[in-house]
Design an enzyme around this catalytic site. Structure first.
Site, short mmCIF file in Angstrom:
data_model
loop_
_atom_site.label_atom_id
_atom_site.label_comp_id
_atom_site.label_asym_id
_atom_site.label_seq_id
_atom_site.Cartn_x
_atom_site.Cartn_y
_atom_site.Cartn_z
N THR A 32 0.80 -1.22 0.00
CA THR A 32 0.00 0.00 0.00
C THR A 32 0.84 1.27 0.00
O THR A 32 2.03 1.26 0.28
CB THR A 32 -0.92 0.03 1.23
N ASP A 33 0.14 2.37 -0.28
CA ASP A 33 0.76 3.69 -0.16
C ASP A 33 0.53 4.21 1.26
O ASP A 33 0.00 3.47 2.11
CB ASP A 33 0.20 4.64 -1.22
N ALA A 34 0.87 5.45 1.52
CA ALA A 34 0.74 6.01 2.86
C ALA A 34 -0.70 6.06 3.34
O ALA A 34 -0.96 6.09 4.55
CB ALA A 34 1.36 7.41 2.91
#
Length: 161
Positions: A32-34
């Site tokens: 995932t991203d942030a």
């Protein structure tokens, strides 16, 4: 903690259900991203993992084929369509079926699902190549194995003549 031997754990494997191969996975933090949303390129990785598992489930020994010079599959084209986000902690199932099976190449449809929601779909063309990197006819048994994944069209409804 003991020094007793630990029994080997089997890796996650998919199953063939009719004309579809299903491969389950879980979304980890690294995917995932942030914001906890799956990064788009990870769908390509998941689709690749599912195709590799599909070969194993079909009884195709990729390592042996590579070692003995038979050849291997390589992606020639990939077209992805993103429909909804997967998020950290989700369980995703990758479904793979065959659209077209030829002597040298196969076109596969792959779809990532989360509880009935289509997340991403792809059409992926894989070509069979020899050790020198040139296209080669895939083994007949492998071609037949992929053919089992082509969905059978529903019969036309019977009606009055």
């Amino acid at each position: 903690m003991t020094d007793a031997p630990v029994p080997p754990l089997a890796p996650v494997s998919g199953v063939i259900d009719g004309e579809v191969h299903r491969y389950p996975l879980r979304v980890f933090y690294e995917d995932t991203d942030a914001g906890g949303v799956v990064y788009h390129a990870n769908y390509l990785r998941w689709f690749e993992r599912a195709r590799s598992d599909l070969l194993d489930v079909l009884g195709i020994d990729q390592r042996k084929a590579l070692d003995d010079g038979t050849g291997l599959y390589t992606v020639a084209e990939a077209n992805l369509r993103y429909l909804a986000p997967a998020r950290l902690g989700d369980t995703v199932v990758i479904e793979t079926s065959a659209v077209n099976v030829g002597r040298v190449a196969c076109t596969l449809r792959q779809t990532a699902w989360r509880e009935g929601v289509r997340l991403c779909e792809a059409l992926v063309k894989v070509g069979f190549i020899g050790p020198e990197g040139r296209p080669r006819r895939q083994p007949e048994a492998w071609q037949q194995a992929f053919t089992t994944l082509i969905p059978i069209a529903a019969p036309a409804p019977e009606g009055p003549e």
